[in-house]
Design an enzyme around this catalytic site. Sequence first.
Site, PDB file in Angstrom:
ATOM      1  CG  ASP A  26      -1.578  -1.158   1.632  1.00  0.00           C
ATOM      2  OD1 ASP A  26      -1.519  -2.121   0.877  1.00  0.00           O
ATOM      3  OD2 ASP A  26      -2.202  -1.177   2.700  1.00  0.00           O
TER       4      ASP A  26
ATOM      5  CD  GLU B  81      -7.011  -5.037   4.045  1.00  0.00           C
ATOM      6  OE1 GLU B  81      -6.422  -5.775   4.845  1.00  0.00           O
ATOM      7  OE2 GLU B  81      -6.741  -5.021   2.830  1.00  0.00           O
TER       8      GLU B  81
HETATM    9  C1  FRU Z   1      -3.880  -3.604   2.794  1.00  0.00           C
HETATM   10  C2  FRU Z   1      -3.244  -4.036   4.095  1.00  0.00           C
HETATM   11  C3  FRU Z   1      -3.597  -3.067   5.216  1.00  0.00           C
HETATM   12  C4  FRU Z   1      -2.459  -3.248   6.180  1.00  0.00           C
HETATM   13  C5  FRU Z   1      -1.288  -3.489   5.247  1.00  0.00           C
HETATM   14  C6  FRU Z   1      -0.272  -4.447   5.777  1.00  0.00           C
HETATM   15  O1  FRU Z   1      -3.219  -4.077   1.678  1.00  0.00           O
HETATM   16  O2  FRU Z   1      -3.641  -5.342   4.415  1.00  0.00           O
HETATM   17  O3  FRU Z   1      -4.866  -3.268   5.782  1.00  0.00           O
HETATM   18  O4  FRU Z   1      -2.265  -2.142   6.992  1.00  0.00           O
HETATM   19  O5  FRU Z   1      -1.831  -3.993   4.042  1.00  0.00           O
HETATM   20  O6  FRU Z   1       0.836  -4.506   4.947  1.00  0.00           O
END
Ligand code: FRU
Length: 505
Positions: free
Chosen positions: A46, A228
Amino acid sequence: MKYCCLLGLLWLAGCTQNKEMNTTHLYAEPYRPQVHFSPKKSWMNDPNGMVYLNNVWHLFFQYYPDSTVWGPMHWGHATSKDLVHWTEQPVALYPDSIGYIFSGSIVADLNNSSRFGKDGQVPLVALFTQHDPKGEKQGRVDFQNQSIAYSVDEGKTWTKYSRNPVLKNPGSKDFRDPKIMWYEKGKKWIMTLATKDRVSFYTSTDLTQWSKASEFGESLGAHGGVWECPDLFSMNDQGKTIWVLLVSINPGGPQGGSATQYFTGDFDGTRFTTSQTETKWIDQGTDNYAGITWSNTGSRKIFLGWMSNWQYAQAVPTIQWRSAMTIPRELTIAQINGAYYLQSFPVKELAAIEENGITENNLTRADKKLQGPAKLRFVLRAIENFSVTLLNTKGEKWIAGYDKNTDQYYIDRTASGNINFEKGFARKIFSKRISTDSVMDITLLIDDASIEFFADKGTNTLTSIFFPNEKYSTVKIEGGNQFRIDSLAFTPLKSIWIKNSVSEK
Ligand code: FRU
């Protein structure tokens, strides 16, 4: 002795030369995006903490420096002066005893409400989730908590707040990805947090103490997976304020795996409300996830997503690094058939890498040589079937198009090259066209291992990654008997890494 020195000098010269060659080579590996950000090495997911300050665009990202698959998360960092060329910076945040550094956001605390700023410096304040892997292993439910770090040197160095975590887990396995915005009307900060199957809003006046305001979405939108990476912001439609809430979901995306839905509605400082009944996606393709917007950009809203999909992200056939980001996209909002839709389109700054192109009118088909990244725009005189095919000399092809009978755009990567790393990767996908326009206006942003397809001013957007065994060398546009391309512009793009390969030390 002299001889030794000479040998030493030769060795040094060799090293410098090798280093240059390595760097050049690094950005020229197979599938290395030439106009998109990707880290030099290792795993990325992300985008995080995107903030604009003093003419610098900051992009932080979920990063695991020690491997090309997901692991203990850090925040990587890259900066840009023009939203196009990126310079990778040292890792900004490392895991600690509270946990890994998961996704989150950064705000420029212009009034120093946090009191982290000293001597008039504007502090950058990062809020992020700390994920405690030990707690998770022990079967606890409260292993995700929100923490703070701040920077008083414009993002170069970061200090973790001594009283972390600042927002403790109330007893939910999914309690993460805080996105912060300043709510001017109520003079307070709003935190939008993903909490399993809904979003929770918290408020604060100093960024360190947070109180819960409300929840949204338990029975609205798509729920095929966990929620998310939310983002809440307002947009302007001819003087009217429209609030937008982005929510990523994994799995449960329209094409399988992960994707980002959004809601349009109203926010009063406490609650987000909407009359929206259908599910809307910011991108109807397979490869745009966890996207959020930059903060501190005034009335501009600029979005960028992770150009992959959790379904196969860790298996894609890149060697040194894994994953790239989408191109930064300007967001606008438009009313279509009485409902609001988000439109996203590459930022105007991309013009900096446009080379002289070709424009043509009134064609029955088109056939262009591809020699690197390019932007291709064509406008059809009417709503008609069409296909755009990228192909190489091995007969591998990637196809996008529109089918008038079903009123759907589609992307077919079933014969696009290396497709065997995951069984669901190579499906043909479809997406209903949302538009009342009577012409078709299509823009494709073509890179070495991805295409972003923008139709109808960015209302219909499909992002797709691919891995041909030889670079695609031709792009063809075709249609049926009545098919006419009113105008076509083919614009080669310069690699954004050329600068790095010569200047890097
Ligand atoms: C989304 C996610 C988020 C988390 C991160 C962990 O892709 O799962 O919810 O904070 O990636 O790398």
